[in-house]
Design an enzyme around this catalytic site. Structure first.
Site, short mmCIF file in Angstrom:
data_model
loop_
_atom_site.label_atom_id
_atom_site.label_comp_id
_atom_site.label_asym_id
_atom_site.label_seq_id
_atom_site.Cartn_x
_atom_site.Cartn_y
_atom_site.Cartn_z
N GLU A 85 -77.29 -24.85 10.89
CA GLU A 85 -76.36 -24.76 12.02
C GLU A 85 -76.92 -23.92 13.16
OE1 GLU A 85 -71.72 -23.49 12.97
OE2 GLU A 85 -72.32 -24.04 10.94
N LYS A 263 -64.79 -19.13 7.71
CA LYS A 263 -65.96 -20.00 7.67
C LYS A 263 -67.08 -19.39 8.49
CE LYS A 263 -68.61 -23.66 9.13
NZ LYS A 263 -69.52 -23.74 10.29
#
Length: 425
Positions: A85, A263
């Site tokens: 990511e 998260k």
């Protein structure tokens, strides 16, 4: 499904990895490009992959980057992070730099203690069963320690019992927790072996029936805490601080916000867990269960202002990681990453991981409270989009830069830019 393909491949597990890949390719109708890609991805890793998992045909590489600026308990640390990511590692570097004036991250730990559960069923007197088990503490200690003498040799072993009677739809169950110091191991194999060795004796002593004998990933006796202070000047002033505190209170009150807030914490935590060959799923399960321990799901972190108006962040979470056993011990990349970290104990690794999670949380909240999450994230994501539409070499930066200039990172726009660039050559 109307697909005529079968999922049956007779004897797949007996094949060599290369033959296995060819068998799967035939069954799935893979083209040469896909076969070549899977084969190339496993270069130098297929033998290890074949030992780590069943029916291995390839390996999948995750980028490993380095988080800089981390100061943990007075020690400078370079932290490898394995993640696909964009912006995660950059965010940690920035957050860590901003709290260095106040000493970086300070940690504490409850120690490397894990628990396994033994489920006892069918007793009409579950509370009596509970006391019968407690009365045999010394015998239980001997059984558990005899199961793993090497662990005892290194200072670990059985420590305590925690026995609960829980109400279920089929009536009460007595649940025996054996509490074990696992030292520098994550400890799953050790506590599971002890639970399996102990269960028959519990049946003998109590007359109850033993069913499940397995560790719990809610490692609430293996908790690590990290704390850091960000000066107002590093945050952007009182308004940004107050807006960040409002963002935290939103997450702490609302599970829909908490899910994304947490998260973000796990973006940092899981990246270091994965980079060191530890079990990301176990850590994630334990962390989210711990966040709901009060009966509702809330923020994993806590935020407040100190007496001088600075922003204080606190992250407290289970962190059952190890330096020995599993992929941590056999995967060469994990071993190299541990060497970069320079840690000598599982506890030291756990403290760094939780500090990374707190840094990630600060960065995400600050971005949300100021420019919004998309500005920094999409600037890095633009290159991913350029790659996805087939840009190569210098084209990648050209497409990404034009997308950033437009302020819109979209695949359709990237395709138009790339087509124009190639038409102009």
């Amino acid at each position: 499904m109307s697909d005529a393909r079968s999922s049956r491949i007779e004897g797949l597990h007996k094949m060599a990895p290369e033959a296995r890949l060819q068998a799967v390719a035939r069954q799935a109708g893979l083209g040469n490009a896909a076969i070549a890609s899977l084969s190339a991805a496993a270069q130098g890793q297929i033998e290890l992959a074949d030992r780590l998992v069943e029916n291995a045909i390839s390996a999948m590489s995750i980028p490993v980057g380095i988080a800089t600026n981390m100061l943990v308990d007075g020690h400078e640390v370079l932290v490898p992070m394995a993640t696909e990511e964009s912006s995660v590692i950059a965010a940690v570097c920035n957050a860590a730099k901003r709290c260095r004036p106040t000493g970086g991250f300070f940690t504490s730990s409850s120690g490397p203690v894990m628990a396994a559960q033994i489920q006892l069923l069918g007793a009409s007197d579950p509370e009596n069963v509970r006391l019968k088990v407690y009365e045999r503490m010394d015998k239980i200690r001997a059984i558990c320690d005899e199961t793993d003498p090497l662990l005892v040799k290194f200072g670990g072993g059985f420590r305590d019992l925690d026995i609960r009677v829980i109400e279920t739809d089929e009536g009460p169950m007595t649940i025996v927790h054996i509490i074990v110091d696992t030292r520098d191991a994550m400890g799953a194999n050790a506590v599971n072996s002890m639970a399996e060795a102990l269960a028959p004796r519990l049946v003998e002593w109590t007359g109850a029936r033993s069913l499940l004998r397995i560790l719990t990933n809610l490692a609430d006796r293996r908790v690590v805490r990290a704390r850091a202070v960000w000066p107002l000047a590093e945050i952007g002033g009182e308004q940004v601080r107050d807006d960040m505190l409002s963002a935290y209170r939103f997450a702490d009150a609302d599970p829909y916000r908490a899910a994304t807030h947490n998260k973000g914490i796990m973006n940092g935590v899981s990246a270091v867990v994965l980079a060191t060959g530890n079990d990301t799923r176990a850590i994630e399960a334990g962390a989210h269960a711990f966040a709901a321990k009060d009966g509702h799901y809330r923020s994993m972190s806590r935020w407040e202002a100190d007496g001088d108006g600075n922003l204080v962040g606190i992250l407290e979470m289970p962190m059952a990681v190890g330096l020995i056993g599993g992929a941590t011990k056999v995967h060469p990349t994990a071993q190299a990453n541990l060497e970069i970290l320079g840690v000598k104990t599982a506890d030291a690794l756990a403290r760094i991981i939780v500090s990374i999670g707190l840094a990630q949380n600060f960065a995400a909240m600050r971005a949300l409270a100021t420019t919004g999450i998309q500005k920094g994230h999409m600037a890095l994501h633009a290159q991913n989009v350029a790659l996805a539409i087939g840009a190569v070499g210098a084209e990648i930066d050209q497409v990404a830069n034009e997308l950033k200039a437009l302020g819109k990172v979209r695949q359709d726009l990237a395709e138009e830019i790339l087509a124009r660039l190639r038409a102009g050559k």
